[in-house]
Design a protein around this motif. Structure first.
Motif, PDB file in Angstrom:
ATOM      1  N   LEU A   1     -41.513 -24.249 -27.840  1.00 50.15           N
ATOM      2  CA  LEU A   1     -40.978 -23.756 -26.580  1.00 50.15           C
ATOM      3  C   LEU A   1     -39.959 -24.729 -25.997  1.00 50.15           C
ATOM      4  N   GLU A   2     -40.283 -26.010 -26.043  1.00 53.34           N
ATOM      5  CA  GLU A   2     -39.382 -27.017 -25.489  1.00 53.34           C
ATOM      6  C   GLU A   2     -38.079 -27.096 -26.275  1.00 53.34           C
TER       7      GLU A   2
ATOM      8  N   GLU B   1     -53.605 -23.368 -19.913  1.00 53.40           N
ATOM      9  CA  GLU B   1     -52.451 -24.265 -19.770  1.00 53.40           C
ATOM     10  C   GLU B   1     -51.269 -23.781 -20.601  1.00 53.40           C
ATOM     11  N   LEU B   2     -51.553 -23.364 -21.827  1.00 51.88           N
ATOM     12  CA  LEU B   2     -50.474 -22.891 -22.692  1.00 51.88           C
ATOM     13  C   LEU B   2     -49.892 -21.586 -22.165  1.00 51.88           C
ATOM     14  N   LEU B   3     -50.760 -20.670 -21.730  1.00 55.78           N
ATOM     15  CA  LEU B   3     -50.269 -19.406 -21.187  1.00 55.78           C
ATOM     16  C   LEU B   3     -49.407 -19.634 -19.952  1.00 55.78           C
ATOM     17  N   ALA B   4     -49.814 -20.589 -19.114  1.00 58.76           N
ATOM     18  CA  ALA B   4     -49.014 -20.898 -17.926  1.00 58.76           C
ATOM     19  C   ALA B   4     -47.650 -21.448 -18.312  1.00 58.76           C
TER      20      ALA B   4
ATOM     21  N   TYR C   1     -41.873 -20.544 -18.717  1.00 56.49           N
ATOM     22  CA  TYR C   1     -40.686 -20.546 -19.572  1.00 56.49           C
ATOM     23  C   TYR C   1     -40.004 -19.179 -19.531  1.00 56.49           C
ATOM     24  N   GLU C   2     -40.798 -18.114 -19.653  1.00 63.36           N
ATOM     25  CA  GLU C   2     -40.224 -16.774 -19.635  1.00 63.36           C
ATOM     26  C   GLU C   2     -39.651 -16.431 -18.271  1.00 63.36           C
TER      27      GLU C   2
ATOM     28  N   ALA D   1     -33.243  -5.024 -17.037  1.00 60.06           N
ATOM     29  CA  ALA D   1     -32.375  -5.339 -18.175  1.00 60.06           C
ATOM     30  C   ALA D   1     -32.584  -6.772 -18.645  1.00 60.06           C
ATOM     31  N   ALA D   2     -32.743  -7.696 -17.709  1.00 60.65           N
ATOM     32  CA  ALA D   2     -32.959  -9.099 -18.078  1.00 60.65           C
ATOM     33  C   ALA D   2     -34.269  -9.266 -18.830  1.00 60.65           C
ATOM     34  N   ARG D   3     -35.324  -8.616 -18.350  1.00 58.22           N
ATOM     35  CA  ARG D   3     -36.617  -8.712 -19.034  1.00 58.22           C
ATOM     36  C   ARG D   3     -36.555  -8.092 -20.424  1.00 58.22           C
TER      37      ARG D   3
END
Length: 207
Positions: free
Chosen positions: A77-78, A130-133, A138-139, A164-166
């Motif tokens: 992700l980073e 924590e990962l889901l957050a 990020y999204e 549209a962005a989503r």
């Protein structure tokens, strides 16, 4: 899917260069082991052997392989965020098509190297709060920036820029991941060209 109840937080945050290099060796070794053997057979013993550290040293950093996989997902992700930030810092092209190409190319670059590992991260990574957050944050940031871009770009004709962005962000992420990790992936240039064309037609079509 592995249980989210197991401890998955890293045990030790490196404070010295040597410790950070050891941690990186463990992560790099784990990526290769998971890709080579799969997650079930990618044991911590194999990871330690590939990283050239003792199993005790590995457990000083990570309590189990779930924690290592979560760290690899976080690193993925980073890397994606850093790639997008680099392109933004360089300035976006004037045309919508070229701008879309920038973001599609960044997504492909972040997915193309380790397709089997990407499947493991998507399908088997523990879903800790924590990962889901982190994924949600990020999204949300990408949705916000993309909506702002669509609202201010003269070529965009779609009425609902939030939707549209989503759709655009999610489509790029899912399509690139799915195609790059397929047993018979398209070439990266074909994938890039067709995905850009699809999004461009959607965004510039009649309202």
């Amino acid at each position: 899917m592995t249980s989210g109840k197991r401890a998955i937080a890293p045990r030790k945050q490196p404070r010295q260069v040597r410790a950070e290099l050891t941690r990186q060796r463990i992560l790099d070794a784990a990526a290769h082991i998971f890709e080579e053997y799969g997650y079930a057979a990618g044991t911590t013993n194999r990871i330690a052997e590939r990283a050239r550290v003792s199993i005790g040293s590995l457990y000083q950093y990570y309590p189990n392989k779930d924690a290592i996989l979560v760290e690899l997902v976080t690193r993925h992700l980073e890397a994606g965020a850093a790639s997008v930030a680099r392109y933004l810092a360089e300035g976006l092209p004037a045309s919508l098509e070229d701008t879309l190409r920038v973001f599609v190319r960044a997504a492909i670059e972040n997915h193309v190297d380790d397709p089997r590992l990407l499947r493991i991260m998507a399908e088997e990574a523990p879903r800790s709060p924590e990962l889901l957050a982190k994924v949600n944050d990020y999204e949300a940031e990408r949705f916000r920036h993309t909506q702002e871009l669509f609202e201010n770009h003269p070529e965009v004709r779609v009425a609902d820029t939030e939707a549209a962005a989503r759709l655009a962000v999610t489509t790029v992420e899912l399509v690139v991941h799915k195609v790059c990790s397929a047993p018979d992936p398209l070439g990266t240039r074909r994938l890039e060209d067709e995905l850009v064309a699809m999004l461009h037609r959607y965004l510039t079509g009649p309202e």
